[in-house]
Design a protein around this motif. Structure first.
Motif, short mmCIF file in Angstrom:
data_model
loop_
_atom_site.label_atom_id
_atom_site.label_comp_id
_atom_site.label_asym_id
_atom_site.label_seq_id
_atom_site.Cartn_x
_atom_site.Cartn_y
_atom_site.Cartn_z
N TYR A 94 0.84 -1.19 0.00
CA TYR A 94 0.00 0.00 0.00
C TYR A 94 0.88 1.25 0.00
O TYR A 94 1.95 1.26 0.60
N GLU A 95 0.40 2.28 -0.70
CA GLU A 95 1.18 3.51 -0.77
C GLU A 95 0.82 4.44 0.37
O GLU A 95 -0.36 4.68 0.63
N VAL A 153 0.84 7.58 0.69
CA VAL A 153 0.01 8.74 0.40
C VAL A 153 -1.49 8.41 0.37
O VAL A 153 -2.31 9.22 0.75
N SER A 154 -1.81 7.18 -0.01
CA SER A 154 -3.24 6.86 -0.08
C SER A 154 -3.79 6.24 1.20
O SER A 154 -4.99 6.09 1.34
N GLU A 198 -2.30 7.04 4.62
CA GLU A 198 -1.93 7.62 5.91
C GLU A 198 -3.05 8.47 6.53
O GLU A 198 -3.14 8.56 7.75
N THR A 199 -3.93 9.06 5.69
CA THR A 199 -5.06 9.80 6.26
C THR A 199 -5.88 8.87 7.16
O THR A 199 -6.39 9.28 8.20
N PHE A 200 -6.03 7.63 6.72
CA PHE A 200 -6.87 6.68 7.45
C PHE A 200 -6.17 6.17 8.71
O PHE A 200 -6.78 6.06 9.77
N ASP A 256 -3.77 7.66 10.34
CA ASP A 256 -3.69 8.80 11.27
C ASP A 256 -5.01 9.01 12.00
O ASP A 256 -5.04 9.23 13.21
N PHE A 257 -6.10 8.95 11.25
CA PHE A 257 -7.41 9.21 11.85
C PHE A 257 -7.75 8.15 12.89
O PHE A 257 -8.32 8.45 13.94
N TYR A 316 -14.57 6.80 7.42
CA TYR A 316 -13.12 6.70 7.29
C TYR A 316 -12.58 5.62 8.23
O TYR A 316 -11.62 4.93 7.91
#
Lengths: 165, 273
Positions: free
Chosen positions: B129-130, B132-133, B135-137, B139-140, B168
């Motif tokens: 998995y990358e 950038v696609s 880390e938002t998840f 982190d949240f 999310y």
């Protein structure tokens, strides 16, 4: 806002390492991250070579759970682009099952995709149209049966994109 | 209009109707019994739903005798039920909501989950998995776990309600599940349909997209990823008068589940011991 956060991350990444021949970023000031502009140079060796094609990317509020809508802002004669400019490729399709089971085998949208992957898909779409589920049926027919006429139509789009026609 | 078109139009109308019914139910309903009498909670949660509990389960299953017959056995073991919207994400939504609900008041569990969540990014980039696609998840999920003890039960239910950002977290459940499957392809490949030639194609078609229902490999993967014991009561058309119980994840045979779910064909909900 999770969408903003993710879009900022992608914007930063795309600014640092932009794909060749493409510029993408928020359309206005950076307070509205949901509307982007994306400019493609027609890839070499394709009928679109030399063109400069503007498009918009409109992101939903729950991006990246759902995909953005991509639209060329000038006519683009291509089997996978609707006459109104909307781009129709599998990666831009919502993750839910297609109503009639089309495109089962294609890669659809999910949050592991990204703007960069969309851009790369559009570049490969320009090089290799998919005439199986065309958005522009006339363009698909012409692409299949009369490549010369197709190339002439594409060239017309290139000229228009440069303001020559 | 030819016959084909007509069929398509009918199918589309039917689909729209079903979607309307699905969306008329809350993502996460109130917990039956405990909350039904609480007027404040009703205001928050009962915008669109009716009272829910085993009574409403009985109503829903009415007419299918084999199902209804099993409800008393369920009532003798469990005190309440929380309905979850049947939008294809119900397993993940039930699991993730209940995980946060338990961890909100259980400090040791929260610490343990945080350790897992903080390792999620390398764990997932490790299987391709990358950053950038995803880390938002990741982190949240970490942020939500970190602030979980400051949330009230109401806050948590609002977070998982219509206007919250819980999808999310629900999707992170999918991602963690897919990551776990990709870490152990040899173990799980025999249990996925043969039409998928490898784990990556299975995950990108069946796990990563929202709205895709979960089968047993996904249940096992998510339970083991978080090291949570998941007890699933199956209500089906068998002749038995009791539900059948399946337990996934770590722990002794007779240990109670950290998370208890009710499964009837095609749908998961949360049940409370």
């Amino acid at each position: 806002m999770m969408a903003m956060k993710r879009l900022l991350v992608e914007y930063k990444e795309l600014s640092l390492r932009p794909p060749a021949g493409v510029a993408a970023g928020p359309a206005g000031d950076e307070t509205n991250m949901l509307e982007w502009e994306c400019v493609f140079l027609g890839p070499e060796g394709t009928p679109y070579d030399g063109g400069c094609f503007h498009s918009t990317l409109s992101f939903p509020k729950d991006y990246p759970l759902n995909p953005p809508v991509m639209r060329f802002t000038q006519p683009l004669w291509h089997p996978n682009v609707y006459p109104d400019g909307k781009v129709c490729i599998s990666i831009l399709h919502e993750p839910v099952e297609d109503k009639f089971g089309y495109e089962q085998s294609c890669e659809r949208w999910s949050p592991v995709q990204s703007i960069e992957k969309i851009i790369l898909s559009v570049i490969s779409m320009l090089a290799e149209p998919n005439d199986e589920s065309p958005a522009n049926i006339d363009a698909a027919k012409m692409w299949r049966t009369d490549r010369e006429a197709f190339d002439a139509k594409a060239d017309e789009c290139v000229r228009k994109s440069l303001g020559w026609a | 209009m030819d016959a084909d078109d007509e069929l398509r139009a009918q199918a589309a109308a039917q689909e729209a109707e079903i979607e309307g019914i699905v969306k008329s139910r809350p993502l996460i309903g109130p917990k039956a019994r405990d909350f039904v009498s609480d007027s404040e909670m009703r205001q928050i949660l009962h915008r669109k739903t009716q009272e829910s509990g085993f009574e409403s389960l009985r109503e829903e299953l009415e007419g299918t005798e084999a199902f209804v017959r099993k409800i008393p056995s369920l009532e003798s073991k469990y005190t309440g039920i929380r309905h979850v919207r049947g939008d294809g994400n119900c397993f993940y939504r039930s699991f993730v909501f209940r995980m946060f609900e338990v961890a909100r008041t259980d400090n040791a569990l929260r610490t343990r989950l945080l350790d897992v969540a903080r390792e999620a990014l390398p764990y997932l980039t490790d299987v391709g998995y990358e950053e950038v696609s995803i880390e938002t998840f990741t982190d949240f999920c970490v942020e939500t776990l970190e602030s979980l003890d400051k949330l009230s039960q109401e806050d948590l239910e609002v977070l998982f309600g219509e206007d919250g950002e819980s999808d999310y977290l629900v999707w992170f459940g999918r991602l963690a599940c897919a990551g776990f499957l990709k870490h152990q392809p040899d173990r799980f490949l025999p249990f996925i349909p043969e039409s998928f030639c490898d784990m990556n194609s299975f995950c990108s078609r069946e796990v990563e997209p929202m709205g895709k229902e979960a089968d047993q490999p996904q249940v096992i993967a998510l339970a083991e990823y978080w090291q949570l014991r998941v007890c699933v009561e199956y209500i089906d058309s068998s002749d038995e008068s009791t539900t059948s119980t399946h337990v996934f994840g770590p722990g002794d045979d007779d240990a109670p589940g950290d998370i208890c779910l009710l499964y009837r064909p095609g749908h998961y909900e949360i049940i409370y011991a």
